[in-house]
Motif scaffolding. Structure first.
Motif, PDB file in Angstrom:
ATOM      1  N   MET A 174       0.845  -1.191   0.000  1.00  0.00           N
ATOM      2  CA  MET A 174       0.000   0.000   0.000  1.00  0.00           C
ATOM      3  C   MET A 174       0.881   1.241   0.000  1.00  0.00           C
ATOM      4  O   MET A 174       0.727   2.144   0.828  1.00  0.00           O
ATOM      5  CB  MET A 174      -0.929  -0.033   1.210  1.00  0.00           C
ATOM      6  N   CYS A 175       1.830   1.279  -0.910  1.00  0.00           N
ATOM      7  CA  CYS A 175       2.717   2.438  -1.012  1.00  0.00           C
ATOM      8  C   CYS A 175       2.861   2.836  -2.477  1.00  0.00           C
ATOM      9  O   CYS A 175       2.495   2.086  -3.380  1.00  0.00           O
ATOM     10  CB  CYS A 175       4.089   2.121  -0.421  1.00  0.00           C
ATOM     11  N   ARG A 176       3.384   4.034  -2.692  1.00  0.00           N
ATOM     12  CA  ARG A 176       3.574   4.517  -4.051  1.00  0.00           C
ATOM     13  C   ARG A 176       4.755   3.804  -4.703  1.00  0.00           C
ATOM     14  O   ARG A 176       5.764   3.548  -4.065  1.00  0.00           O
ATOM     15  CB  ARG A 176       3.820   6.023  -4.046  1.00  0.00           C
ATOM     16  N   ILE A 177       4.618   3.503  -5.989  1.00  0.00           N
ATOM     17  CA  ILE A 177       5.710   2.877  -6.722  1.00  0.00           C
ATOM     18  C   ILE A 177       6.042   3.657  -7.993  1.00  0.00           C
ATOM     19  O   ILE A 177       6.817   3.200  -8.821  1.00  0.00           O
ATOM     20  CB  ILE A 177       5.391   1.412  -7.081  1.00  0.00           C
ATOM     21  N   ASP A 178       5.462   4.850  -8.139  1.00  0.00           N
ATOM     22  CA  ASP A 178       5.625   5.602  -9.382  1.00  0.00           C
ATOM     23  C   ASP A 178       6.822   6.537  -9.375  1.00  0.00           C
ATOM     24  O   ASP A 178       7.078   7.241 -10.356  1.00  0.00           O
ATOM     25  CB  ASP A 178       4.370   6.402  -9.698  1.00  0.00           C
ATOM     26  N   SER A 179       7.564   6.586  -8.264  1.00  0.00           N
ATOM     27  CA  SER A 179       8.764   7.409  -8.144  1.00  0.00           C
ATOM     28  C   SER A 179       8.488   8.895  -8.312  1.00  0.00           C
ATOM     29  O   SER A 179       9.395   9.676  -8.583  1.00  0.00           O
ATOM     30  CB  SER A 179       9.842   6.974  -9.164  1.00  0.00           C
ATOM     31  N   GLN A 180       7.240   9.313  -8.145  1.00  0.00           N
ATOM     32  CA  GLN A 180       6.923  10.731  -8.206  1.00  0.00           C
ATOM     33  C   GLN A 180       7.282  11.400  -6.879  1.00  0.00           C
ATOM     34  O   GLN A 180       7.109  10.828  -5.813  1.00  0.00           O
ATOM     35  CB  GLN A 180       5.436  10.937  -8.500  1.00  0.00           C
TER      36      GLN A 180
END
Length: 232
Positions: A174-180
């Motif tokens: 449940m974490c961001r993986i888009d490197s934004q």
């Protein structure tokens, strides 16, 4: 909680959140869960990142490990540096699953046929870690350690050749993986490049006889897909 700045990995000062921030954000997320579903029973299973604060104490300040407030018998009260105390889990009504030993042993049994652990085995490729974990446990298991999603099955046979179908699932992350970058300019994940992770979660429907049905809810480009439904 991450606790990256007390881990054994090299620091990335541009991206790492300090311990206090990790605790605050972790608490805010848990509080949001509880407020969103106040009638749910919540269990907190510690993982390898939770373990970092314990290991840091044991290595750097062992005399402070297990420290309790004054006038507190050892068998009562929470250690002041322990996660249940730091995250106010008792106030939130969240049960901390205390492992017998290290975090790998913490387990919640959803039924007599299905359990949940944080997980401790990592192999390359979705589903491989799940299968290896299943080989170790010998019973159906859900884990989250790899940050990937998968469901694998394995059939074993009793001595009378009665087949028993087992399942292992990797629940996702449940974490961001888009490197934004966030509002402070930090990027996530800061310690992996083009991570082979799948954002989402896992649900299990438990039947009275202990049998179960496991489903994955997966985020794909900002859209949540789960049980034939699409959420945007």
């Amino acid at each position: 909680v991450d606790f990256a700045d007390i881990s054994r990995h090299p620091l990335d000062p541009e991206n790492v959140a300090e311990v206090q921030e990790c605790l605050q954000v972790g608490y805010d997320i848990l509080r949001g869960y509880v407020h969103a579903s106040p009638n749910t029973e919540w269990d907190y299973i510690p993982g390898n990142h939770d373990e970092r604060i314990r290991q840091y104490l044991l290595k750097s300040a062992p005399s402070l490990y297990g420290l309790r407030r004054a006038d507190t018998p050892k068998e009562f009260g929470e250690p002041v540096h322990g996660l249940p105390h730091l995250l106010r889990l008792d106030e939130l009504g969240v049960n901390f699953v205390e492992p017998e030993g290290t975090y790998e042993n913490a387990q919640v049994e959803l039924s007599q046929k299905l359990a949940v652990r944080h997980g401790w085995i990592v192999r390359q490729g979705s589903g491989v870690s799940a299968l290896k974990t299943l080989e170790r446990t010998g019973y159906s298991i859900i884990t989250g350690h790899t940050h990937r999603q998968s469901i694998v099955h394995h059939t074993i046979y009793e001595i009378d050749r009665t087949p028993r179908v087992l399942l292992a699932a990797e629940a996702g992350c449940m974490c961001r993986i888009d490197s934004q970058a966030d509002e402070e300019g930090r990027r996530f994940p800061a310690y992996d490049v083009l991570a082979d992770w799948q954002p989402g979660f896992c649900t299990a429907t438990i039947y009275p006889d202990g049998k179960f049905k496991v489903d994955l809810a997966t985020y794909v480009n900002g859209v949540l897909l789960w049980q034939g439904q699409r959420y945007e």
